[in-house]
Design an enzyme around this catalytic site. Structure first.
Site, PDB file in Angstrom:
ATOM      1  N   CYS A   4      15.228 -34.892  51.084  1.00 13.72           N
ATOM      2  CA  CYS A   4      15.714 -34.960  49.712  1.00 13.72           C
ATOM      3  C   CYS A   4      15.119 -33.860  48.829  1.00 13.72           C
ATOM      4  O   CYS A   4      14.150 -33.181  49.202  1.00 13.72           O
ATOM      5  CB  CYS A   4      15.366 -36.319  49.104  1.00 13.72           C
ATOM      6  SG  CYS A   4      16.273 -37.704  49.816  1.00 13.72           S
TER       7      CYS A   4
ATOM      8  N   CYS B  85      11.937 -41.630  48.383  1.00 12.43           N
ATOM      9  CA  CYS B  85      11.501 -40.680  47.348  1.00 12.43           C
ATOM     10  C   CYS B  85      10.670 -41.378  46.281  1.00 12.43           C
ATOM     11  O   CYS B  85       9.723 -40.805  45.747  1.00 12.43           O
ATOM     12  CB  CYS B  85      12.694 -39.983  46.712  1.00 12.43           C
ATOM     13  SG  CYS B  85      13.383 -38.712  47.775  1.00 12.43           S
TER      14      CYS B  85
ATOM     15  N   CYS C 228      16.101 -42.113  45.962  1.00 11.50           N
ATOM     16  CA  CYS C 228      16.170 -43.089  47.050  1.00 11.50           C
ATOM     17  C   CYS C 228      14.817 -43.789  47.196  1.00 11.50           C
ATOM     18  O   CYS C 228      13.806 -43.366  46.617  1.00 11.50           O
ATOM     19  CB  CYS C 228      16.594 -42.418  48.357  1.00 11.50           C
ATOM     20  SG  CYS C 228      15.275 -41.491  49.172  1.00 11.50           S
TER      21      CYS C 228
ATOM     22  N   GLU D 171      13.497 -34.312  45.991  1.00  8.48           N
ATOM     23  CA  GLU D 171      12.200 -34.676  45.412  1.00  8.48           C
ATOM     24  C   GLU D 171      11.022 -34.220  46.277  1.00  8.48           C
ATOM     25  O   GLU D 171      10.059 -33.638  45.752  1.00  8.48           O
ATOM     26  CB  GLU D 171      12.144 -36.189  45.153  1.00  8.48           C
ATOM     27  CG  GLU D 171      13.161 -36.672  44.111  1.00  8.48           C
ATOM     28  CD  GLU D 171      14.510 -37.073  44.707  1.00  8.48           C
ATOM     29  OE1 GLU D 171      14.909 -36.527  45.754  1.00  8.48           O
ATOM     30  OE2 GLU D 171      15.161 -37.947  44.112  1.00  8.48           O
TER      31      GLU D 171
ATOM     32  N   ASN E 186      17.691 -30.657  47.915  1.00  4.02           N
ATOM     33  CA  ASN E 186      17.775 -31.289  49.237  1.00  4.02           C
ATOM     34  C   ASN E 186      18.094 -30.239  50.299  1.00  4.02           C
ATOM     35  O   ASN E 186      18.839 -29.282  50.052  1.00  4.02           O
ATOM     36  CB  ASN E 186      18.786 -32.438  49.252  1.00  4.02           C
ATOM     37  CG  ASN E 186      20.142 -32.104  48.663  1.00  4.02           C
ATOM     38  OD1 ASN E 186      20.269 -31.221  47.836  1.00  4.02           O
ATOM     39  ND2 ASN E 186      21.167 -32.817  49.100  1.00  4.02           N
ATOM     40  N   ILE E 187      17.511 -30.431  51.461  1.00  3.93           N
ATOM     41  CA  ILE E 187      17.671 -29.482  52.561  1.00  3.93           C
ATOM     42  C   ILE E 187      18.076 -30.270  53.805  1.00  3.93           C
ATOM     43  O   ILE E 187      17.238 -30.940  54.432  1.00  3.93           O
ATOM     44  CB  ILE E 187      16.361 -28.692  52.802  1.00  3.93           C
ATOM     45  CG1 ILE E 187      15.932 -27.978  51.505  1.00  3.93           C
ATOM     46  CG2 ILE E 187      16.555 -27.684  53.949  1.00  3.93           C
ATOM     47  CD1 ILE E 187      14.593 -27.256  51.599  1.00  3.93           C
ATOM     48  N   GLU E 188      19.351 -30.211  54.125  1.00  5.65           N
ATOM     49  CA  GLU E 188      19.878 -31.012  55.235  1.00  5.65           C
ATOM     50  C   GLU E 188      19.770 -30.250  56.555  1.00  5.65           C
ATOM     51  O   GLU E 188      19.456 -29.050  56.574  1.00  5.65           O
ATOM     52  CB  GLU E 188      21.333 -31.393  54.922  1.00  5.65           C
ATOM     53  CG  GLU E 188      21.418 -32.263  53.669  1.00  5.65           C
ATOM     54  CD  GLU E 188      22.833 -32.677  53.311  1.00  5.65           C
ATOM     55  OE1 GLU E 188      23.799 -32.148  53.903  1.00  5.65           O
ATOM     56  OE2 GLU E 188      22.973 -33.533  52.419  1.00  5.65           O
TER      57      GLU E 188
HETATM   58  N1  THU Z   1      19.303 -37.071  48.177  1.00 11.20           N
HETATM   59  C1  THU Z   1      18.301 -36.489  47.457  1.00 11.20           C
HETATM   60  O1  THU Z   1      18.082 -35.274  47.545  1.00 11.20           O
HETATM   61  N2  THU Z   1      17.541 -37.281  46.664  1.00 11.20           N
HETATM   62  C2  THU Z   1      17.738 -38.625  46.503  1.00 11.20           C
HETATM   63  O2  THU Z   1      16.933 -39.277  45.877  1.00 11.20           O
HETATM   64  C3  THU Z   1      18.956 -39.248  47.059  1.00 11.20           C
HETATM   65  C4  THU Z   1      19.620 -38.487  48.129  1.00 11.20           C
HETATM   66  C5  THU Z   1      20.094 -36.225  49.085  1.00 11.20           C
HETATM   67  C6  THU Z   1      19.847 -36.476  50.539  1.00 11.20           C
HETATM   68  C7  THU Z   1      21.120 -35.945  51.161  1.00 11.20           C
HETATM   69  O3  THU Z   1      20.949 -34.548  51.382  1.00 11.20           O
HETATM   70  C8  THU Z   1      22.172 -36.149  50.087  1.00 11.20           C
HETATM   71  O4  THU Z   1      21.472 -36.428  48.882  1.00 11.20           O
HETATM   72  C9  THU Z   1      23.128 -37.292  50.375  1.00 11.20           C
HETATM   73  O5  THU Z   1      22.442 -38.457  50.639  1.00 11.20           O
END
Ligand code: THU
Length: 130
Positions: free
Chosen positions: A52, A88, A85, A54, A41-43
């Site tokens: 996310c 995804c 999620c 994926e 994941n890259i925020e």
């Molecule tokens: N996140 C994912 O990378 N994949 C998912 O399927 C669920 C959530 C990440 C998004 C965010 O960076 C962190 O988890 C918290 O929600």
């Protein structure tokens, strides 16, 4: 699932850019070319702009020239298993079959295996759009 996919997902998690949620996630796809594509994941400071793990892995797969997810593993260090999620699930479905296996992992290995159809039942399908 062979152990290499799990190891790849766990390794990918270390690359997460998650300074806001502090919730690193890793994903690894085995594609139809036999290669493994990984993502984290890259925020972003502008929160809705982050994404996310994926889709990072899917992007890697597409740019690697592959088009089909054979199996995918997902791991988050802070959850015993991390269900992808909703968004995804739709993104994975674009490159998967109903039988494609999705492995939900913890630090030790696979905790739950589900098919794409179990993960996203009654999914959007239409021949109108091809
Ligand atoms: N996140 C994912 O990378 N994949 C998912 O399927 C669920 C959530 C990440 C998004 C965010 O960076 C962190 O988890 C918290 O929600």
């Amino acid at each position: 699932m062979s152990h290499d996919l799990f190891e790849a997902a766990r390794g990918a998690m270390a690359f997460a850019h998650a300074p806001y949620s502090k919730f690193p996630v890793g994903a690894a796809i085995r594609a139809e070319d036999g290669k493994i594509y990984t993502g984290a994941n890259i925020e972003n400071l502008s929160f809705p702009q982050g994404w996310c793990a994926e889709p990072t892995a899917i992007g890697q797969m597409i740019m690697g020239g592959a088009k089909k997810i054979v199996e995918i593993a997902v791991i988050a260090e802070k959850l015993p298993l991390c269900p992808p999620c909703g968004g995804c699930r739709q993104k994975i479905a674009e490159f998967a079959d109903k039988e494609t296996r999705i492995y939900l992992c913890d630090e030790t290995g696979v905790k739950k295996t589900m098919t794409m159809d179990e993960m996203l039942p009654f999914s959007f399908e239409t021949e109108v759009l091809g």
